[in-house]
Structure formats: structure tokens, C-alpha cells
Design a protein around this motif. Structure first.
Motif, mmCIF file in Angstrom:
data_model
loop_
_atom_site.group_PDB
_atom_site.id
_atom_site.type_symbol
_atom_site.label_atom_id
_atom_site.label_comp_id
_atom_site.label_asym_id
_atom_site.label_seq_id
_atom_site.Cartn_x
_atom_site.Cartn_y
_atom_site.Cartn_z
ATOM 1 N N ILE A 134 -23.938 126.062 -29.826
ATOM 2 C CA ILE A 134 -23.211 125.275 -30.822
ATOM 3 C C ILE A 134 -22.548 126.239 -31.795
ATOM 4 O O ILE A 134 -23.217 127.107 -32.376
ATOM 5 C CB ILE A 134 -24.136 124.325 -31.600
ATOM 6 C CG1 ILE A 134 -24.885 123.397 -30.646
ATOM 7 C CG2 ILE A 134 -23.335 123.512 -32.617
ATOM 8 C CD1 ILE A 134 -25.903 122.504 -31.333
ATOM 9 N N ASN A 135 -21.246 126.110 -31.963
ATOM 10 C CA ASN A 135 -20.507 126.896 -32.950
ATOM 11 C C ASN A 135 -20.191 126.017 -34.156
ATOM 12 O O ASN A 135 -19.989 124.811 -34.022
ATOM 13 C CB ASN A 135 -19.204 127.433 -32.345
ATOM 14 C CG ASN A 135 -19.469 128.337 -31.155
ATOM 15 O OD1 ASN A 135 -20.149 129.343 -31.258
ATOM 16 N ND2 ASN A 135 -18.933 127.964 -29.993
ATOM 17 N N LYS A 136 -20.122 126.652 -35.318
ATOM 18 C CA LYS A 136 -19.827 125.899 -36.533
ATOM 19 C C LYS A 136 -18.880 126.718 -37.410
ATOM 20 O O LYS A 136 -19.128 127.900 -37.672
ATOM 21 C CB LYS A 136 -21.114 125.576 -37.300
ATOM 22 C CG LYS A 136 -20.921 124.630 -38.463
ATOM 23 C CD LYS A 136 -22.229 124.365 -39.201
ATOM 24 C CE LYS A 136 -23.154 123.502 -38.384
ATOM 25 N NZ LYS A 136 -24.329 123.040 -39.194
ATOM 26 N N THR A 137 -17.811 126.079 -37.858
ATOM 27 C CA THR A 137 -16.826 126.769 -38.689
ATOM 28 C C THR A 137 -17.295 126.846 -40.132
ATOM 29 O O THR A 137 -18.175 126.082 -40.562
ATOM 30 C CB THR A 137 -15.475 126.042 -38.631
ATOM 31 O OG1 THR A 137 -15.644 124.717 -39.168
ATOM 32 C CG2 THR A 137 -14.962 125.958 -37.204
ATOM 33 N N ASP A 138 -16.694 127.759 -40.899
ATOM 34 C CA ASP A 138 -17.052 127.894 -42.311
ATOM 35 C C ASP A 138 -16.793 126.597 -43.070
ATOM 36 O O ASP A 138 -17.548 126.228 -43.972
ATOM 37 C CB ASP A 138 -16.253 129.039 -42.951
ATOM 38 C CG ASP A 138 -16.709 130.400 -42.462
ATOM 39 O OD1 ASP A 138 -17.831 130.503 -41.932
ATOM 40 O OD2 ASP A 138 -15.935 131.376 -42.595
ATOM 41 N N GLU A 139 -15.705 125.920 -42.706
ATOM 42 C CA GLU A 139 -15.371 124.668 -43.384
ATOM 43 C C GLU A 139 -16.455 123.622 -43.147
ATOM 44 O O GLU A 139 -16.837 122.885 -44.054
ATOM 45 C CB GLU A 139 -14.022 124.147 -42.894
ATOM 46 C CG GLU A 139 -13.540 122.903 -43.639
ATOM 47 C CD GLU A 139 -12.182 122.429 -43.167
ATOM 48 O OE1 GLU A 139 -11.604 121.551 -43.826
ATOM 49 O OE2 GLU A 139 -11.693 122.955 -42.139
ATOM 50 N N LYS A 140 -16.983 123.568 -41.942
ATOM 51 C CA LYS A 140 -18.049 122.628 -41.611
ATOM 52 C C LYS A 140 -19.331 122.966 -42.361
ATOM 53 O O LYS A 140 -20.069 122.071 -42.789
ATOM 54 C CB LYS A 140 -18.294 122.653 -40.102
ATOM 55 C CG LYS A 140 -19.396 121.732 -39.617
ATOM 56 C CD LYS A 140 -18.979 120.290 -39.642
ATOM 57 C CE LYS A 140 -19.998 119.413 -38.925
ATOM 58 N NZ LYS A 140 -19.667 117.978 -38.982
ATOM 59 N N ILE A 141 -19.599 124.256 -42.531
ATOM 60 C CA ILE A 141 -20.801 124.676 -43.254
ATOM 61 C C ILE A 141 -20.724 124.268 -44.717
ATOM 62 O O ILE A 141 -21.686 123.724 -45.277
ATOM 63 C CB ILE A 141 -20.994 126.203 -43.135
ATOM 64 C CG1 ILE A 141 -21.298 126.591 -41.682
ATOM 65 C CG2 ILE A 141 -22.121 126.679 -44.050
ATOM 66 C CD1 ILE A 141 -21.260 128.079 -41.419
ATOM 67 N N SER A 142 -19.591 124.522 -45.347
ATOM 68 C CA SER A 142 -19.445 124.222 -46.776
ATOM 69 C C SER A 142 -19.327 122.729 -47.046
ATOM 70 O O SER A 142 -19.718 122.250 -48.102
ATOM 71 C CB SER A 142 -18.226 124.946 -47.354
ATOM 72 O OG SER A 142 -17.040 124.539 -46.686
ATOM 73 N N ASN A 143 -18.796 121.989 -46.082
ATOM 74 C CA ASN A 143 -18.646 120.545 -46.242
ATOM 75 C C ASN A 143 -18.975 119.866 -44.915
ATOM 76 O O ASN A 143 -18.089 119.593 -44.109
ATOM 77 C CB ASN A 143 -17.225 120.191 -46.685
ATOM 78 C CG ASN A 143 -17.030 118.707 -46.870
ATOM 79 O OD1 ASN A 143 -18.002 117.949 -46.960
ATOM 80 N ND2 ASN A 143 -15.783 118.268 -46.920
ATOM 81 N N PRO A 144 -20.248 119.562 -44.668
ATOM 82 C CA PRO A 144 -20.655 118.990 -43.376
ATOM 83 C C PRO A 144 -19.963 117.678 -43.035
ATOM 84 O O PRO A 144 -19.886 117.313 -41.860
ATOM 85 C CB PRO A 144 -22.170 118.771 -43.555
ATOM 86 C CG PRO A 144 -22.568 119.726 -44.625
ATOM 87 C CD PRO A 144 -21.395 119.807 -45.555
ATOM 88 N N ASP A 145 -19.446 116.966 -44.037
ATOM 89 C CA ASP A 145 -18.827 115.663 -43.793
ATOM 90 C C ASP A 145 -17.308 115.729 -43.714
ATOM 91 O O ASP A 145 -16.646 114.688 -43.702
ATOM 92 C CB ASP A 145 -19.222 114.684 -44.907
ATOM 93 C CG ASP A 145 -20.722 114.457 -44.960
ATOM 94 O OD1 ASP A 145 -21.354 114.456 -43.893
ATOM 95 O OD2 ASP A 145 -21.257 114.283 -46.073
ATOM 96 N N PHE A 146 -16.746 116.946 -43.616
ATOM 97 C CA PHE A 146 -15.294 117.053 -43.768
ATOM 98 C C PHE A 146 -14.516 116.356 -42.650
ATOM 99 O O PHE A 146 -13.381 115.939 -42.842
ATOM 100 C CB PHE A 146 -14.867 118.530 -43.864
ATOM 101 C CG PHE A 146 -14.629 119.212 -42.544
ATOM 102 C CD1 PHE A 146 -13.343 119.397 -42.054
ATOM 103 C CD2 PHE A 146 -15.690 119.691 -41.795
ATOM 104 C CE1 PHE A 146 -13.125 120.037 -40.846
ATOM 105 C CE2 PHE A 146 -15.480 120.334 -40.583
ATOM 106 C CZ PHE A 146 -14.186 120.507 -40.108
ATOM 107 N N GLU A 147 -15.119 116.203 -41.484
ATOM 108 C CA GLU A 147 -14.413 115.582 -40.363
ATOM 109 C C GLU A 147 -14.704 114.090 -40.237
ATOM 110 O O GLU A 147 -14.162 113.423 -39.366
ATOM 111 C CB GLU A 147 -14.791 116.278 -39.053
ATOM 112 C CG GLU A 147 -14.136 117.640 -38.866
ATOM 113 C CD GLU A 147 -14.444 118.237 -37.512
ATOM 114 O OE1 GLU A 147 -15.588 118.100 -37.067
ATOM 115 O OE2 GLU A 147 -13.549 118.824 -36.902
ATOM 116 N N LYS A 148 -15.559 113.587 -41.093
ATOM 117 C CA LYS A 148 -15.933 112.179 -40.988
ATOM 118 C C LYS A 148 -14.838 111.297 -41.586
ATOM 119 O O LYS A 148 -14.460 111.457 -42.743
ATOM 120 C CB LYS A 148 -17.265 111.932 -41.695
ATOM 121 C CG LYS A 148 -18.452 112.569 -40.989
ATOM 122 C CD LYS A 148 -19.756 112.215 -41.665
ATOM 123 C CE LYS A 148 -20.949 112.842 -40.941
ATOM 124 N NZ LYS A 148 -22.223 112.527 -41.594
#
Length: 760
Positions: A581-595
Motif C-alpha cells: 500500500i502506497n500513501k501520498t503526503d497529501e493523504k497522510i496530512s488529510n486522510p479525508d481529502f479524497e472523500k
């Protein structure tokens, strides 16, 4: 879309109906004394019986030999466990009995392995050195460890740790229930990852050998790794060992399990992980301290960091022991940031204590580890812990973690004999939502002694065809279907031929994914090879990878800032599964950003449509309708519901209502041809008519307002056989309907009124 928040009151009303029609799907009771495996039970003589040793505790289903083992080593339907599978032959390690065990069996003419012989149960050969059972556990983070040991005798100040030439007094010390007379001690020390530290222990004038703690530095992007182990269970035995004389809880079986576990640990050490993590059930019976003595009798525990969660076997004690005390797990393991949430504590009649530690957490690199005592089947308690722990950990760290990992013993999603136990289904129903809401990436489990990697799981229910859900046809005798219920899979089959399953699995179709939705679940096989369970369905809807070759497995899990990697292998180093599983910095700082904002309109519209139909007044019919509607309204009012969950809820509602009987609808007059006076008279007549007409109308009008009658034409999106079923059975409210139905009608009328309120 109408104001969804107005339906919160509707949910409350629907919830009120559960006092009339109780629903099984709910949070566990707040009273954990009824939900843990060491519950107090009353014997016939009125005496308490605390956690008696179960008889074949994993055997919950009869043997089914209708299918032979397939070429890949699987049998998808056999529900027998370790006590009933001689027809399957012997496991790989059974034919390779340790030479020392063989020699001892010959010397004692089998007495060494007899179930009730002189080498069984608490008659295990004692390890009674002045200092024993040394283990090094994680501290609050990678810069801290806890050294725990057993010292002979009463608690004394002369039992100390000399670590890196510095003396440390015990920060925790107490007498244990070990019948050989030991106290437990723990000292906390600070370390620098990558350094080696010499240490020894003193105890009342005795000095141990000098040992070396070997730590490993974090790599680039805070990379570190751990070895993930499943259910070592020293002394558990297996029926296929019986012919060799190695019965459960005998010295022979403990010695063999120790030798087999050592093989796994030896291969794991070659990978040089930062630490090791066990899923509990380290021993068969916690009250037999001898089993823990042999579990810890390996140099690894003195040289590397080792963590463990609490299994159900850590709660078992021998009712014939002179003492009922069970503080065994806490005596052997230090748990950083331990919480009272999830703990079990009571004073026994003889003055001894039962204490099973609560949930605890620690961090390592960019990863937060949240560990639960799943013997407490109270999801609200675990939810509170998770929220508090994340808040505390992030405040201490000053930023969010890249990865959040939850570990506990009882696997919600697995493919062997426990997967359809009622307590497992309860955890599946309640915990996944909690994990999703708190952005848990990975869940690590044991308990079912089979390796399973799931799809990425979202909370919610899903309607599936039986074969899509379980990989077999409805007419397959192995599904064991009787009265529209599958005994094998513990699930109801609805009149439309479908089942409702707990969880929505997302399969990304490859072994590497970036920023996935949902939570990944892993269940580990038995890493010591002491006991294996048969699969009952490796084609279940949630499975991405399941293995049943009855070999000892473990996983090498690697974490860095932006990547999590799984490599699962056997004792010989053969890799059997990988996933990244890869995770971008944006996803780390804001886990809900794609919701995205969830669209509830289709579900809301469908609920309104259903409430416009007339239900035949039969108690079972109304109860089913009530449960179906309540579940749908609950999802409608869940602000954290995913789009997948809301979309699935429509099909789930249709499926539940496929067994509900609806009354035949009377054709309606064109309302445009009726004047206001005629409308008023018609409403009065309809009210009178409803007292004798078949079924109960779920439509209503708000007090003081006129409501237009709806056109009889239905929206094609909401057509299904269950909803259009026509009944003419008389259900006269005054003469033939129980008060149960009358109460339900009142509640439904109130619900409809709320649905008619429009957004201001």
C-alpha cells in the motif's frame, strides 16, 4: 433533497420499536462481564466457575467429509478442527518430531506424552531458576523499551536491572500466581535505535548471565519492519499428534511446540526486523505457568523487542489449581500507555485477583499501533480508546502518523472455523465502522489459525447472490441449508435468493495500490504449527488471499513514511503472499481529502416510497418491516456513511423487504377532478375506511395541513417482487390484530410525518 437531519428524530422513533421487536444487530452491552471469555458463570451448586478450561473450545461444527482435499491443499467446506481430521493425513511438521522429544518418549514408554500422566498439566517440568522469563517489550516509542523478568521469592528491592552499566530499580513489581513462588518486575529504559546494550539482572543476591539487547536503527523515511506471528499456543496439541503420543498440555507437546516455534523464529531473525508482534494465545492455558516458561525459553526474547496482544487462551486457568489468580499476561508483558478501557478486573473469593489488561498503544517511526483486548466484546469501549489514543499520540508527536495499525486477537474476517461464530459476526458488524471512521489502515488478527488477507473493507451491509458471497451454489449440500438458513455460513437466505453480508470489499485487482479506501484485515496462521483449522469457504466475498496448506507462516511487515509492505512466508522462507500500500503526503496530512460528499437522495426517496405502502398486519411481517426500515434510516442519518454504504443500503432494504407482505393497493381517483370540499370529505372517509381495510397505511399528513394524494404510478427504480406482492387476507384491526401491530402503526405514522417535512 430533503433535510436529512430531520430524520434523526425518525431514527429515535424507529429505535423505540426495538423494545417491541428486539434487533440482534447492536453494540455489545456496556456490562463487559457478559461479553468476555472469563465471565462469571453460576454452577448448579451456585458456586462461581471462572473461565474453566474449555473442552475442545474451537470445535463448534460437526465434521463434513463430503469434499476431499483439493490439489492446492484446501477444502472449502470442512468445518472440523484439530480434533477431527485424521482423514486429511498429517501436517508437514508432524512427521518431524524433535529428536529430543522422541528420545524422551522412548525413555518413559510414552508417559512423557500422556494426557493425564505424570508429565501433564501443572506437572510440567518446572523452570525454577532464580531469574526466568525475561522479555523486552516496546515502550512508548522507538526510543524506549521495558525489560520484564520473574524473580524467585517475594517482592524485594534487590531485584534490579543493570542496563548499559546503569542500575534501574523496578517501576512495577508484584507477586505472581506462579506456584513456584515468583514475583514479576519491570524497568523502563531509554535507548537509541541501532545501538546494542549489555545488561544483567540481580535478584536477592543472584546475578544472571549478561545478555545483549540488539536494536536496529530506522532507515530512510523512517523505515522499519516487524515480524507478525499468529497463535504460538504452547501445549495446545492436535489430534494428528495423538498417534505419536503427544497429547494436549503434556511435557512432550510443550517441548515439541517450543521446537517448532523456534524454527519460525530462526527464519524470522534472518530478516533482522526491528521488533516482533504476536497475536496472542501464546500458550494453551495461561494458568499453567510452565507453558509460558517454555514459550520464553528462547534467546530471542532476551535480545530483541517483542510485543503481544491478549488472546482468549490468556484468560484460561485451571479450575483445579490451588489459586484462581490470573494476572499471567500482565505479569509477563509490559503494555505501554495501558488504558482501563478493555480491561477485566475482579477480586476472587479466595482473595486472589483476576486481571486481564486493557487496550494499549505505542508508536514506532511514522506508525501508531493501537492494541485491543478483544476478550472484551464491547465495541463502544474500544472506540473510546481508539479516539483517545489517536488524540494523545498525535499531540505528543505534534503531527499525524502515516499509518495507523490496530491489532487484536479475534479476527472479524477469516476463512476457517471461527469465521461465522456469533461473537465474530458481532465484531464484524460493529468494529469495521469504527476503524473506517478513524482512518485505520491495517488490522492484524489471529485466532482462526489460517492465513487470510481481505480486500479493503468498508463498513456497511451488502446484498449478494449466495454463490457470489460464498463461492458455492445454494443446492450444494455443503452449504447445509435448512429452512432458508445456511448452517455452514451462519446466514439467512431471503426469498429473492440473496444474502446480506457485513462489509463492503473493494478489490483493486493488483498487489500494489495507492491511497485505497477502507481498512485491510490480515489473519495469521499458527506460527508454531501447534494447531491448524480447516477452511469453510476461501471464496467468501471479502477474500483476496487465503492459504490452507497447514504450514507455519509469518509475515514480514515493512513500514516507511509513504509505504506499507506485506511479505508472508513459511519456515523455509518460501514467499506465499505479497501486498503493498502506497500513501501520498497529501493523504497522510488529510486522510479525508479524497472523500466526496455522500449523496443520500436515492436512499431517502426509496424509504419514502416504502413508507407509502400498506403492510399486512402479521407480527412477524411487521417485525421484519420494522427492522428493515430502522436499519435504512440509521444509515440515512449517519453523517460518516460512505457512498458505497449508502448505495448498498438500497439493495439491502429491497432484500429485507422481499419477505414482507404488502396489502393490495386500491386504485386512486384523479385528484385534479375533486374540489376542496370533496377532498376534505374523502380524507374523512379514508380515515374511517382504514379501520376495516386490509393492511395499515404508512402514509399520513401533518397536523393542520392538507397532503396531496400521490399518483398510483410507481417509480420504476423501486420495483421488486417483494414490494408488489399482493395479499387479500383479512386483518381487521378491531377483531384480529394484536396490540403489537397497533403500536407499530402509530410509530410508522409518526415516521411518515417527519418525512413530509421539507427543508426550509
Amino acid at each position: 433533497m430533503k433535510n436529512k437531519n430531520k430524520l434523526i428524530l425518525a431514527l429515535l422513533i424507529a429505535s423505540a420499536t426495538t423494545t417491541i421487536f428486539p434487533e440482534n444487530i447492536s453494540f455489545a452491552s456496556d456490562d463487559t462481564s457478559t461479553n468476555v471469555e472469563i465471565t462469571e458463570k453460576q454452577n448448579q451448586d451456585g458456586k462461581d466457575n471462572i473461565a474453566d478450561i474449555p473442552k475442545d473450545d474451537e470445535v463448534t461444527f460437526p465434521k463434513n467429509e463430503k469434499n476431499t482435499r483439493e490439489s492446492d491443499g484446501t477444502n472449502k467446506f470442512n468445518r472440523a478442527t484439530e480434533t477431527e481430521r485424521e482423514s486429511f493425513g498429517e501436517d508437514k511438521n508432524v512427521g518431524n518430531i524433535d529428536s529430543k522429544v522422541k528420545e524422551k518418549l522412548d525413555q518413559t514408554k510414552g508417559e512423557y506424552g500422556k494426557k493425564n500422566g505424570s508429565y501433564a498439566n501443572n506437572n510440567l517440568k518446572a523452570i525454577d531458576t532464580p531469574i526466568k522469563d525475561i522479555t523486552i517489550n516496546p515502550g512508548q516509542n522507538e526510543n524506549e523499551v521495558a525489560v520484564t523478568w520473574f524473580g524467585k521469592g517475594e517482592v524485594n528491592e534487590n531485584s534490579k536491572l543493570i542496563f548499559n552499566n546503569k542500575e534501574y530499580k523496578a517501576t512495577r513489581a508484584r507477586k505472581t500466581g506462579d506456584s513456584n513462588g515468583y514475583s514479576t518486575y519491570t524497568s523502563i529504559v531509554q535507548i537509541k535505535p541501532g545501538e546494542n546494550y549489555d545488561y544483567y539482572i540481580t535478584n536477592d543476591g543472584y546475578k544472571s548471565d549478561i545478555f545483549t539487547l540488539r536494536t536496529k536503527a530506522l532507515g530512510k523515511n523512517n523505515e522499519f519492519s516487524l515480524v507478525y506471528l499468529g497463535d504460538p499456543q504452547m501445549g495446545s496439541g492436535d489430534s494428528v499428534w495423538d498417534k505419536h503420543g503427544l497429547n494436549k498440555n503434556t511435557q512432550a507437546k510443550v517441548d515439541q511446540d517450543k521446537a517448532d516455534f523456534a524454527k519460525t523464529l530462526k527464519k524470522a531473525q534472518e530478516l533482522d526486523p526491528n521488533f516482533y508482534l504476536s497475536m496472542g494465545d501464546n500458550v494453551e492455558i495461561a494458568g499453567y505457568e510452565g507453558e509460558y516458561d517454555y514459550f520464553f525459553d528462547n534467546d530471542l526474547f532476551k535480545e530483541k523487542i517483542f510485543s503481544s496482544v491478549i488472546g482468549n487462551h490468556e484468560t484460561y486457568i485451571d479450575k483445579n489449581d490451588s489459586s484462581l489468580q490470573n494476572t499471567v499476561f500482565s505479569d509477563h508483558f509490559y503494555l505501554a500507555n495501558e488504558s482501563e478501557l478493555g480491561s477485566i478486573s475482579k477480586e476472587n473469593e479466595d482473595g486472589t485477583r483476576t486481571y486481564i489488561p486493557g487496550d494499549f498503544w505505542y508508536s514506532y517511526g511514522d506508525t501508531l499501533f493501537l492494541n485491543l483486548n478483544s476478550n472484551v466484546n464491547n465495541s463502544k469501549e474500544h472506540e473510546e480508546f481508539i479516539k483517545e489514543a489517536i488524540k494523545q499520540a498525535e499531540e505528543k508527536r505534534g503531527s499525524k502518523f502515516s499509518w495507523k495499525v490496530v491489532s487484536f486477537h479475534h479476527a472479524p474476517y477469516s476463512t476457517a472455523t471461527h469465521t461465522t461464530d456469533d461473537d465474530i459476526l458481532q465484531r464484524r458488524n460493529e468494529l469495521v465502522k469504527i476503524f473506517n471512521n478513524n482512518n485505520i489502515d491495517v488490522v492484524l488478527n489471529g485466532h482462526d489459525h489460517i492465513y487470510t488477507r481481505t480486500k479493503h473493507m468498508l463498513a456497511g451491509e451488502k446484498t449478494l447472490d449466495f454463490k457470489d458471497a460464498y463461492g458455492t451454489d445454494l443446492n450444494d449440500p455443503n452449504a447445509e441449508i435448512k429452512d432458508s438458513f445456511s448452517e455452514t455460513f451462519n446466514n439467512k437466505i431471503y426469498p429473492n435468493g440473496k444474502v446480506i453480508v457485513d462489509g463492503i470489499g473493494i478489490d483493486y485487482g493488483k498487489n500494489q495500490v495507492t491511497n485505497p479506501k477502507g481498512t485491510l484485515f490480515l489473519t495469521m496462521s499458527a506460527s508454531a504449527g501447534a494447531k491448524f483449522y480447516n477452511p469453510i469457504g476461501e471464496d467468501q466475498w471479502f477474500v483476496n488471499r487465503s492459504l490452507d496448506d497447514r504450514s507455519q507462516l509469518f509475515s514480514h511487515l515493512t513500514f516507511s513514511k509513504n509505504q506499507f509492505k506485506i511479505v508472508t512466508m513459511d519456515q523455509d522462507g518460501k514467499v506465499v503472499d505479497t501486498y503493498t500500500i502506497n500513501k501520498t503526503d497529501e493523504k497522510i496530512s488529510n486522510p479525508d481529502f479524497e472523500k466526496n460528499n455522500t449523496d443520500y437522495s436515492k436512499l431517502e426517496k426509496y424509504i419514502e416510497n416504502i413508507m407509502g405502502k400498506k403492510v399486512v398486519l402479521e407480527d412477524k411481517n411487521i417485525e421484519t418491516y420494522n427492522i428493515a426500515l430502522e436499519n435504512a434510516v440509521r444509515i440515512l442519518n449517519d453523517k460518516n456513511a460512505s457512498q458505497e454504504e449508502v448505495d448498498s443500503a438500497v439493495e439491502v432494504l429491497k432484500t429485507r423487504l422481499s419477505e414482507v407482505s404488502f396489502a393490495k393497493e386500491t386504485p386512486k381517483t384523479n385528484q385534479n377532478e375533486i374540489n376542496d370540499n370533496e377532498k376534505e370529505n374523502k380524507n374523512k372517509n379514508d380515515d374511517q375506511k382504514s379501520k376495516t381495510e386490509n393492511g395499515s397505511s404508512n402514509k399520513s399528513k401533518l397536523k393542520g395541513k392538507k397532503v396531496k394524494a400521490e399518483n398510483s404510478k410507481k417509480d420504476s427504480d423501486f420495483e421488486n417482487k417483494g414490494l408488489n406482492k399482493i395479499y387479500t387476507k383479512s386483518t381487521n384491526v378491531e377483531t384480529g390484530v394484536k396490540s403489537l401491530s397497533t403500536i407499530f402503526i402509530s410509530l410508522c405514522l409518526s415516521l411518515v410525518g417527519l418525512f413530509k417535512i421539507k427543508r426550509k
